[in-house]
Design an enzyme around this catalytic site. Structure first.
Site, PDB file in Angstrom:
ATOM      1  N   ARG A  17       0.836  -1.213   0.000  1.00  0.00           N
ATOM      2  CA  ARG A  17       0.000   0.000   0.000  1.00  0.00           C
ATOM      3  C   ARG A  17       0.862   1.251   0.000  1.00  0.00           C
ATOM      4  O   ARG A  17       2.053   1.188   0.274  1.00  0.00           O
ATOM      5  CB  ARG A  17      -0.846   0.047   1.288  1.00  0.00           C
ATOM      6  CG  ARG A  17      -1.892  -0.998   1.341  1.00  0.00           C
ATOM      7  CD  ARG A  17      -2.940  -0.728   2.378  1.00  0.00           C
ATOM      8  NE  ARG A  17      -2.542   0.062   3.526  1.00  0.00           N
ATOM      9  CZ  ARG A  17      -3.024  -0.126   4.745  1.00  0.00           C
ATOM     10  NH1 ARG A  17      -3.898  -1.104   4.955  1.00  0.00           N
ATOM     11  NH2 ARG A  17      -2.664   0.663   5.741  1.00  0.00           N
ATOM     12  N   ASP A  73       5.403 -11.034   9.180  1.00  0.00           N
ATOM     13  CA  ASP A  73       5.268 -10.014  10.219  1.00  0.00           C
ATOM     14  C   ASP A  73       6.680  -9.611  10.621  1.00  0.00           C
ATOM     15  O   ASP A  73       7.398 -10.379  11.266  1.00  0.00           O
ATOM     16  CB  ASP A  73       4.493 -10.584  11.415  1.00  0.00           C
ATOM     17  CG  ASP A  73       4.353  -9.566  12.537  1.00  0.00           C
ATOM     18  OD1 ASP A  73       4.974  -8.483  12.468  1.00  0.00           O
ATOM     19  OD2 ASP A  73       3.613  -9.863  13.497  1.00  0.00           O
ATOM     20  N   ASN A  77      10.188   0.195   5.224  1.00  0.00           N
ATOM     21  CA  ASN A  77       9.076   1.137   5.059  1.00  0.00           C
ATOM     22  C   ASN A  77       7.862   0.814   5.932  1.00  0.00           C
ATOM     23  O   ASN A  77       7.137   1.723   6.326  1.00  0.00           O
ATOM     24  CB  ASN A  77       8.670   1.150   3.574  1.00  0.00           C
ATOM     25  CG  ASN A  77       7.300   1.758   3.350  1.00  0.00           C
ATOM     26  OD1 ASN A  77       7.133   2.976   3.434  1.00  0.00           O
ATOM     27  ND2 ASN A  77       6.295   0.916   3.118  1.00  0.00           N
ATOM     28  N   SER A  94       9.962   9.821   9.559  1.00  0.00           N
ATOM     29  CA  SER A  94       8.856  10.780   9.468  1.00  0.00           C
ATOM     30  C   SER A  94       9.335  12.131   9.998  1.00  0.00           C
ATOM     31  O   SER A  94      10.192  12.160  10.894  1.00  0.00           O
ATOM     32  CB  SER A  94       7.674  10.304  10.310  1.00  0.00           C
ATOM     33  OG  SER A  94       6.736  11.355  10.465  1.00  0.00           O
ATOM     34  N   TYR A  98       4.722   6.509  18.225  1.00  0.00           N
ATOM     35  CA  TYR A  98       5.121   6.615  16.807  1.00  0.00           C
ATOM     36  C   TYR A  98       6.358   7.514  16.663  1.00  0.00           C
ATOM     37  O   TYR A  98       7.313   7.174  15.960  1.00  0.00           O
ATOM     38  CB  TYR A  98       3.933   7.175  16.027  1.00  0.00           C
ATOM     39  CG  TYR A  98       4.133   7.317  14.537  1.00  0.00           C
ATOM     40  CD1 TYR A  98       4.075   6.199  13.706  1.00  0.00           C
ATOM     41  CD2 TYR A  98       4.355   8.562  13.955  1.00  0.00           C
ATOM     42  CE1 TYR A  98       4.244   6.331  12.319  1.00  0.00           C
ATOM     43  CE2 TYR A  98       4.523   8.697  12.585  1.00  0.00           C
ATOM     44  CZ  TYR A  98       4.457   7.584  11.774  1.00  0.00           C
ATOM     45  OH  TYR A  98       4.627   7.715  10.416  1.00  0.00           O
ATOM     46  N   VAL A  99       6.331   8.648  17.342  1.00  0.00           N
ATOM     47  CA  VAL A  99       7.455   9.597  17.252  1.00  0.00           C
ATOM     48  C   VAL A  99       8.724   8.954  17.809  1.00  0.00           C
ATOM     49  O   VAL A  99       9.809   9.072  17.215  1.00  0.00           O
ATOM     50  CB  VAL A  99       7.118  10.912  18.002  1.00  0.00           C
ATOM     51  CG1 VAL A  99       8.356  11.784  18.146  1.00  0.00           C
ATOM     52  CG2 VAL A  99       6.025  11.679  17.255  1.00  0.00           C
ATOM     53  N   ALA A 100       8.596   8.241  18.946  1.00  0.00           N
ATOM     54  CA  ALA A 100       9.770   7.576  19.523  1.00  0.00           C
ATOM     55  C   ALA A 100      10.324   6.552  18.535  1.00  0.00           C
ATOM     56  O   ALA A 100      11.546   6.433  18.364  1.00  0.00           O
ATOM     57  CB  ALA A 100       9.405   6.906  20.844  1.00  0.00           C
ATOM     58  N   LYS A 137      10.101   6.625  15.256  1.00  0.00           N
ATOM     59  CA  LYS A 137      10.690   7.296  14.090  1.00  0.00           C
ATOM     60  C   LYS A 137      11.992   8.005  14.467  1.00  0.00           C
ATOM     61  O   LYS A 137      12.929   8.056  13.669  1.00  0.00           O
ATOM     62  CB  LYS A 137       9.684   8.279  13.471  1.00  0.00           C
ATOM     63  CG  LYS A 137       8.439   7.589  12.889  1.00  0.00           C
ATOM     64  CD  LYS A 137       8.815   6.632  11.782  1.00  0.00           C
ATOM     65  CE  LYS A 137       7.615   6.013  11.099  1.00  0.00           C
ATOM     66  NZ  LYS A 137       7.997   5.057  10.049  1.00  0.00           N
ATOM     67  N   ILE A 147       1.635  12.632   3.676  1.00  0.00           N
ATOM     68  CA  ILE A 147       1.526  12.018   2.355  1.00  0.00           C
ATOM     69  C   ILE A 147       0.142  11.377   2.232  1.00  0.00           C
ATOM     70  O   ILE A 147      -0.333  10.732   3.188  1.00  0.00           O
ATOM     71  CB  ILE A 147       2.627  10.933   2.195  1.00  0.00           C
ATOM     72  CG1 ILE A 147       4.038  11.489   2.497  1.00  0.00           C
ATOM     73  CG2 ILE A 147       2.577  10.297   0.802  1.00  0.00           C
ATOM     74  CD1 ILE A 147       4.551  12.585   1.580  1.00  0.00           C
TER      75      ILE A 147
HETATM   76  P1  NAI Z   1       0.125   2.259   4.915  1.00  0.00           P
HETATM   77  O1  NAI Z   1      -0.646   2.105   6.185  1.00  0.00           O
HETATM   78  O2  NAI Z   1      -0.605   2.691   3.702  1.00  0.00           O
HETATM   79  O3  NAI Z   1       0.906   0.888   4.600  1.00  0.00           O
HETATM   80  C1  NAI Z   1       1.596   0.216   5.592  1.00  0.00           C
HETATM   81  C2  NAI Z   1       2.207  -1.049   5.029  1.00  0.00           C
HETATM   82  O4  NAI Z   1       2.935  -1.699   6.088  1.00  0.00           O
HETATM   83  C3  NAI Z   1       1.228  -2.074   4.509  1.00  0.00           C
HETATM   84  O5  NAI Z   1       1.742  -2.650   3.337  1.00  0.00           O
HETATM   85  C4  NAI Z   1       1.186  -3.146   5.610  1.00  0.00           C
HETATM   86  O6  NAI Z   1       0.911  -4.460   5.105  1.00  0.00           O
HETATM   87  C5  NAI Z   1       2.609  -3.072   6.121  1.00  0.00           C
HETATM   88  N1  NAI Z   1       2.751  -3.590   7.483  1.00  0.00           N
HETATM   89  C6  NAI Z   1       2.152  -3.132   8.617  1.00  0.00           C
HETATM   90  N2  NAI Z   1       2.512  -3.894   9.672  1.00  0.00           N
HETATM   91  C7  NAI Z   1       3.371  -4.839   9.197  1.00  0.00           C
HETATM   92  C8  NAI Z   1       4.096  -5.904   9.773  1.00  0.00           C
HETATM   93  N3  NAI Z   1       4.012  -6.178  11.086  1.00  0.00           N
HETATM   94  N4  NAI Z   1       4.876  -6.688   8.989  1.00  0.00           N
HETATM   95  C9  NAI Z   1       4.975  -6.428   7.656  1.00  0.00           C
HETATM   96  N5  NAI Z   1       4.328  -5.426   7.043  1.00  0.00           N
HETATM   97  C10 NAI Z   1       3.519  -4.649   7.803  1.00  0.00           C
HETATM   98  O7  NAI Z   1       1.330   3.254   5.269  1.00  0.00           O
HETATM   99  P2  NAI Z   1       2.003   4.464   4.440  1.00  0.00           P
HETATM  100  O8  NAI Z   1       1.251   5.694   4.702  1.00  0.00           O
HETATM  101  O9  NAI Z   1       2.289   4.032   3.066  1.00  0.00           O
HETATM  102  O10 NAI Z   1       3.375   4.609   5.265  1.00  0.00           O
HETATM  103  C11 NAI Z   1       4.534   3.896   4.926  1.00  0.00           C
HETATM  104  C12 NAI Z   1       5.660   4.354   5.854  1.00  0.00           C
HETATM  105  O11 NAI Z   1       5.816   5.757   5.737  1.00  0.00           O
HETATM  106  C13 NAI Z   1       5.373   4.087   7.326  1.00  0.00           C
HETATM  107  O12 NAI Z   1       6.558   3.714   7.992  1.00  0.00           O
HETATM  108  C14 NAI Z   1       4.902   5.428   7.838  1.00  0.00           C
HETATM  109  O13 NAI Z   1       5.149   5.578   9.208  1.00  0.00           O
HETATM  110  C15 NAI Z   1       5.748   6.359   7.003  1.00  0.00           C
HETATM  111  N6  NAI Z   1       5.204   7.702   6.885  1.00  0.00           N
HETATM  112  C16 NAI Z   1       3.976   7.926   6.318  1.00  0.00           C
HETATM  113  C17 NAI Z   1       3.493   9.209   6.222  1.00  0.00           C
HETATM  114  C18 NAI Z   1       2.161   9.517   5.628  1.00  0.00           C
HETATM  115  O14 NAI Z   1       1.758  10.679   5.697  1.00  0.00           O
HETATM  116  N7  NAI Z   1       1.464   8.561   5.028  1.00  0.00           N
HETATM  117  C19 NAI Z   1       4.242  10.358   6.752  1.00  0.00           C
HETATM  118  C20 NAI Z   1       5.519  10.006   7.318  1.00  0.00           C
HETATM  119  C21 NAI Z   1       5.962   8.729   7.376  1.00  0.00           C
END
Ligand code: NAI
Length: 247
Positions: A16, A62, A89, A141, A154-156, A158, A187
């Site tokens: 995603r 996981d 990611n 982040s 979350y902040v800790a 990152k 994003i």
């Molecule tokens: P999302 O929620 O759309 O996707 C998260 C992905 O992580 C999914 O593919 C899910 O299957 C996978 N995932 C979750 N737990 C898992 C686990 N235990 N094992 C394996 N895979 C797992 O997230 P998004 O928005 O694409 O964010 C991606 C990264 O970017 C994250 O680390 C998020 O913290 C960071 N980020 C996102 C921002 C935003 O505004 N969307 C801003 C700053 C950082």
């Protein structure tokens, strides 16, 4: 465009948002992508989709469980022979004010966002050392730099990723392996979709460009950092945030 054809990347959270956009950008230029996610259906759909040019293979794992990561990475190495690029990611949020935050909410976020990156990095470093090449990119982040109300866990996690980036970068610098952190601002993904319109409007006011970024904005930097052209950049945290943080 960067010449990364034939390289192999492991991307966590590939199903995603940002992970998916990086997968698409990488596959498009001929990088073989091993994409990890929790659920099988979306990554199997990606394997069959034209958008990934036949270069994507999905794995469920996981990442918070060290044993599962070790097994999955062995499987990826068996399938591809080598992993040149690692994108840590995958991440989750469990937002609430600190006084209301349960130990479970703290542990879940740290286990996936920070320990997950450690698990993947530790298992991939040896093959990268053997190959004398590597690019590790952690997705942090802006809040890991600024702090944010209601996101202590979350902040800790990152901020921890920024520290992990610097230490790993120092340990691997002499071995032609670079380690950097991308710190996105807000994003448009499923993660931010669940925020209320009020909060989104408030957030936009803190962004000089007055809009959220796209997953592709983050993918563009992930492409550059994986390239030979970025070979002298390591240990850095680079923001993709429409100007939210200006150092
Ligand atoms: P999302 O929620 O759309 O996707 C998260 C992905 O992580 C999914 O593919 C899910 O299957 C996978 N995932 C979750 N737990 C898992 C686990 N235990 N094992 C394996 N895979 C797992 O997230 P998004 O928005 O694409 O964010 C991606 C990264 O970017 C994250 O680390 C998020 O913290 C960071 N980020 C996102 C921002 C935003 O505004 N969307 C801003 C700053 C950082």
């Amino acid at each position: 465009m960067f010449d990364l054809k034939g390289k192999t990347a492991l991307i966590t959270g590939a199903s995603r948002g940002i992970g998916r956009a990086i997968s698409e950008a990488y596959c498009e230029i001929g990088i073989h992508v091993a994409g990890i996610a929790r659920d099988i259906t979306p990554i199997k759909d990606m394997e069959n989709s034209q958008s990934y040019s036949g270069n994507f293979k999905g794995y469920t794992c996981d990442i918070s469980v060290g044993k599962n990561v070790k097994e999955t990475i062995s499987e990826v190495l068996k399938d591809f022979g080598q992993i040149d690029i690692l994108i840590n990611n995958a991440g989750i949020t469990r937002d609430t004010l600190l006084v209301r935050m349960s130990e479970k909410q703290w542990d879940e976020v740290l286990a996936i966002n920070l320990k997950g990156a450690f698990n993947c990095t530790r298992n991939i470093v040896r093959p990268m050392l053997k190959n004398k090449f590597g690019r590790i990119i952690n997705i942090g982040s802006v809040v890991g730099i600024m702090g944010n109300t209601g996101q202590a866990n979350y902040v800790a996690s990152k901020a921890g990723l920024i520290g992990l980036t610097k230490s790993t970068a120092q340990e691997l610098a002499k071995r032609n392996i670079t380690v950097n952190c991308i710190a996105p601002g807000f994003i448009n993904t499923d993660m931010t979709e669940k925020l209320s319109e009020d909060i989104k409007d408030q957030m936009k006011k803190s962004i000089p460009m007055n809009r959220f970024g796209s997953p592709q904005d983050v993918a563009s930097l992930a492409l550059f950092l994986a390239s030979d052209e970025a070979g002298y950049i390591t240990g850095q945290t680079i923001t993709v945030d429409g100007g939210m943080i200006m150092n």
